[in-house]
Write a protein that holds these residues in place. Structure first.
Motif, PDB file in Angstrom:
ATOM      1  N   THR A  94      69.174 -45.595  19.153  1.00 51.93           N
ATOM      2  CA  THR A  94      68.526 -45.183  17.909  1.00 51.93           C
ATOM      3  C   THR A  94      67.407 -46.127  17.492  1.00 51.93           C
ATOM      4  N   ALA A  95      67.379 -47.321  18.070  1.00 55.28           N
ATOM      5  CA  ALA A  95      66.338 -48.291  17.721  1.00 55.28           C
ATOM      6  C   ALA A  95      65.140 -48.234  18.667  1.00 55.28           C
ATOM      7  N   ALA A  96      65.190 -47.368  19.664  1.00 53.20           N
ATOM      8  CA  ALA A  96      64.090 -47.293  20.629  1.00 53.20           C
ATOM      9  C   ALA A  96      62.830 -46.751  19.968  1.00 53.20           C
ATOM     10  N   GLN A  97      61.678 -47.277  20.375  1.00 53.57           N
ATOM     11  CA  GLN A  97      60.418 -46.822  19.801  1.00 53.57           C
ATOM     12  C   GLN A  97      59.946 -45.517  20.421  1.00 53.57           C
ATOM     13  N   TRP A  98      60.402 -45.222  21.640  1.00 53.72           N
ATOM     14  CA  TRP A  98      59.938 -44.051  22.364  1.00 53.72           C
ATOM     15  C   TRP A  98      61.127 -43.185  22.811  1.00 53.72           C
ATOM     16  N   THR A  99      60.868 -41.899  22.950  1.00 53.69           N
ATOM     17  CA  THR A  99      61.852 -41.010  23.564  1.00 53.69           C
ATOM     18  C   THR A  99      61.216 -40.391  24.805  1.00 53.69           C
TER      19      THR A  99
ATOM     20  N   MET B 211      64.107 -15.575  62.428  1.00 55.19           N
ATOM     21  CA  MET B 211      64.908 -16.467  61.598  1.00 55.19           C
ATOM     22  C   MET B 211      63.978 -17.235  60.675  1.00 55.19           C
ATOM     23  N   ASP B 212      63.916 -16.833  59.437  1.00 55.69           N
ATOM     24  CA  ASP B 212      63.013 -17.476  58.485  1.00 55.69           C
ATOM     25  C   ASP B 212      63.588 -18.799  58.000  1.00 55.69           C
ATOM     26  N   MET B 213      62.686 -19.714  57.660  1.00 56.51           N
ATOM     27  CA  MET B 213      63.069 -21.001  57.096  1.00 56.51           C
ATOM     28  C   MET B 213      62.726 -20.993  55.615  1.00 56.51           C
ATOM     29  N   PRO B 214      63.672 -21.348  54.744  1.00 61.53           N
ATOM     30  CA  PRO B 214      63.396 -21.342  53.296  1.00 61.53           C
ATOM     31  C   PRO B 214      62.247 -22.275  52.947  1.00 61.53           C
ATOM     32  N   TYR B 215      61.559 -21.923  51.897  1.00 56.30           N
ATOM     33  CA  TYR B 215      60.416 -22.699  51.405  1.00 56.30           C
ATOM     34  C   TYR B 215      60.635 -22.923  49.911  1.00 56.30           C
ATOM     35  N   TYR B 216      60.380 -24.146  49.438  1.00 57.73           N
ATOM     36  CA  TYR B 216      60.718 -24.507  48.066  1.00 57.73           C
ATOM     37  C   TYR B 216      59.473 -24.911  47.287  1.00 57.73           C
ATOM     38  N   LYS B 217      59.406 -24.452  46.046  1.00 59.38           N
ATOM     39  CA  LYS B 217      58.403 -24.920  45.094  1.00 59.38           C
ATOM     40  C   LYS B 217      59.142 -25.680  43.997  1.00 59.38           C
ATOM     41  N   ARG B 218      58.790 -26.958  43.828  1.00 60.43           N
ATOM     42  CA  ARG B 218      59.504 -27.799  42.872  1.00 60.43           C
ATOM     43  C   ARG B 218      58.520 -28.430  41.885  1.00 60.43           C
ATOM     44  N   GLU B 219      59.040 -28.711  40.704  1.00 58.25           N
ATOM     45  CA  GLU B 219      58.216 -29.364  39.677  1.00 58.25           C
ATOM     46  C   GLU B 219      59.090 -30.259  38.813  1.00 58.25           C
ATOM     47  N   VAL B 220      58.566 -31.415  38.467  1.00 50.00           N
ATOM     48  CA  VAL B 220      59.209 -32.288  37.488  1.00 50.00           C
ATOM     49  C   VAL B 220      58.211 -32.559  36.369  1.00 50.00           C
ATOM     50  N   SER B 221      58.738 -32.790  35.187  1.00 52.89           N
ATOM     51  CA  SER B 221      57.863 -33.105  34.053  1.00 52.89           C
ATOM     52  C   SER B 221      58.492 -34.208  33.222  1.00 52.89           C
ATOM     53  N   LEU B 222      57.627 -35.022  32.660  1.00 51.76           N
ATOM     54  CA  LEU B 222      58.024 -36.106  31.762  1.00 51.76           C
ATOM     55  C   LEU B 222      57.218 -35.972  30.477  1.00 51.76           C
ATOM     56  N   VAL B 223      57.910 -36.006  29.353  1.00 46.99           N
ATOM     57  CA  VAL B 223      57.251 -35.957  28.049  1.00 46.99           C
ATOM     58  C   VAL B 223      57.716 -37.180  27.257  1.00 46.99           C
ATOM     59  N   VAL B 224      56.763 -37.987  26.818  1.00 49.30           N
ATOM     60  CA  VAL B 224      57.061 -39.193  26.030  1.00 49.30           C
ATOM     61  C   VAL B 224      56.625 -38.938  24.588  1.00 49.30           C
ATOM     62  N   ARG B 225      57.517 -39.223  23.656  1.00 49.15           N
ATOM     63  CA  ARG B 225      57.224 -39.070  22.228  1.00 49.15           C
ATOM     64  C   ARG B 225      57.404 -40.403  21.506  1.00 49.15           C
ATOM     65  N   HIS B 226      56.621 -40.557  20.445  1.00 49.33           N
ATOM     66  CA  HIS B 226      56.839 -41.674  19.548  1.00 49.33           C
ATOM     67  C   HIS B 226      58.040 -41.319  18.680  1.00 49.33           C
ATOM     68  N   ALA B 227      59.083 -42.138  18.764  1.00 47.24           N
ATOM     69  CA  ALA B 227      60.360 -41.774  18.151  1.00 47.24           C
ATOM     70  C   ALA B 227      60.240 -41.570  16.645  1.00 47.24           C
ATOM     71  N   ALA B 228      59.504 -42.413  15.959  1.00 48.16           N
ATOM     72  CA  ALA B 228      59.448 -42.345  14.500  1.00 48.16           C
ATOM     73  C   ALA B 228      58.728 -41.100  13.999  1.00 48.16           C
ATOM     74  N   SER B 229      57.701 -40.654  14.716  1.00 48.03           N
ATOM     75  CA  SER B 229      56.910 -39.514  14.261  1.00 48.03           C
ATOM     76  C   SER B 229      57.156 -38.246  15.068  1.00 48.03           C
ATOM     77  N   ALA B 230      57.878 -38.368  16.203  1.00 45.46           N
ATOM     78  CA  ALA B 230      58.141 -37.236  17.109  1.00 45.46           C
ATOM     79  C   ALA B 230      56.860 -36.677  17.723  1.00 45.46           C
ATOM     80  N   ARG B 231      55.787 -37.445  17.670  1.00 45.83           N
ATOM     81  CA  ARG B 231      54.515 -36.979  18.232  1.00 45.83           C
ATOM     82  C   ARG B 231      54.483 -37.222  19.731  1.00 45.83           C
ATOM     83  N   VAL B 232      54.043 -36.220  20.470  1.00 45.19           N
ATOM     84  CA  VAL B 232      53.912 -36.367  21.930  1.00 45.19           C
ATOM     85  C   VAL B 232      52.714 -37.270  22.227  1.00 45.19           C
ATOM     86  N   VAL B 233      52.971 -38.323  22.984  1.00 46.31           N
ATOM     87  CA  VAL B 233      51.911 -39.274  23.314  1.00 46.31           C
ATOM     88  C   VAL B 233      51.580 -39.280  24.802  1.00 46.31           C
ATOM     89  N   TYR B 234      52.472 -38.708  25.610  1.00 50.86           N
ATOM     90  CA  TYR B 234      52.221 -38.688  27.051  1.00 50.86           C
ATOM     91  C   TYR B 234      52.962 -37.507  27.668  1.00 50.86           C
TER      92      TYR B 234
END
Length: 232
Positions: free
Chosen positions: A110-115, A165-188
């Motif tokens: 709860t004391a962290a500056q970022w989420t 004999m087909d070989m499976p093919y994968y599409k993958r995605e990851v995402s990171l969202v950083v917010r300023h904890a006190a204001s909940a504003r997205v900063v990254y």
């Protein structure tokens, strides 16, 4: 007078053994060298907005310099049910990736500056987009589509039993969202996308998270390619 055939030195096995050993060692070395790493190529796009003159005074005043502390934040779907275990594993990988840029979890969340909110998704396709499912000649592993069969007498004949004999093919995605904890504003915000035939494994997802955090906290504009080598 009896004629004797010219003397020919006997080729013993021990004279060839060193050569066979050397070739075997070279083959093993080459194979192990090729199999030691695999490449995870990612398409990455990141957005940073650390400062905002129109934002409240509680928002950060500039780009944060490492070290920083944070806590993970989850969506309702990530905190319960079957998705919770997968989210635990994903956040463990994100924790490692964030540590590489100097960010660590706060001892008192709860004391962290970022989420940090992290998510991932996979789309499994039956074959690669460029594979032709109606190829009349060659199958997925290089076999004729209509197949070949070897009879007991050793003759090769066409057979409809050996199908593509087909070989499976994968599409993958990851995402990171950083917010300023006190204001909940997205900063990254950053996303990394990867396509390929690799099976799902921690090293693959870890490489994608590393790619998403490349150039953090001040990334360049636009989409860029980030390649990460992963040990097998």
């Amino acid at each position: 007078m009896t004629k004797h055939p010219p003397h020919r030195p006997q080729r013993t096995a021990h004279r060839l053994y060193p050569l066979k050993t050397a070739l075997a060692a070279l083959t093993v070395s080459l194979l192990s060298g090729c199999a030691s790493v695999y490449l995870v190529d990612n398409q990455v796009q990141s957005f940073a907005r650390w400062t905002d003159t129109a934002a409240p005074a509680t928002t950060p005043a500039g780009v944060p310099q490492a070290p920083q502390t944070y806590r993970f934040e989850r969506l309702p779907s990530q905190g319960a049910g079957p998705g919770a275990a997968g989210q635990d594993a994903l956040e463990n990988l994100a924790r490692v990736a964030l540590a590489k840029v100097g960010w660590t979890p706060h001892d008192t969340p709860t004391a962290a500056q970022w989420t940090v909110q992290v998510s991932a998704g996979t789309l499994r396709l039956p074959r690669a987009p460029w594979d032709d499912p109606w190829d009349e000649h060659w199958g997925g592993f290089g076999f004729p589509r209509h197949g070949l069969a070897i009879t007991a007498s050793g003759h090769i004949i066409g057979s409809p039993l050996l199908m593509r004999m087909d070989m499976p093919y994968y599409k993958r995605e990851v995402s990171l969202v950083v917010r300023h904890a006190a204001s909940a504003r997205v900063v990254y915000e950053s996303r990394a996308a990867h396509e390929g035939r690799w099976n799902s494994m921690p090293g693959l997802w870890g490489a994608m998270l590393d790619a998403a955090l490349r150039d953090f906290p001040t990334p360049p504009d636009g989409v860029r390619q980030v390649n990460i080598e992963v040990a097998r």
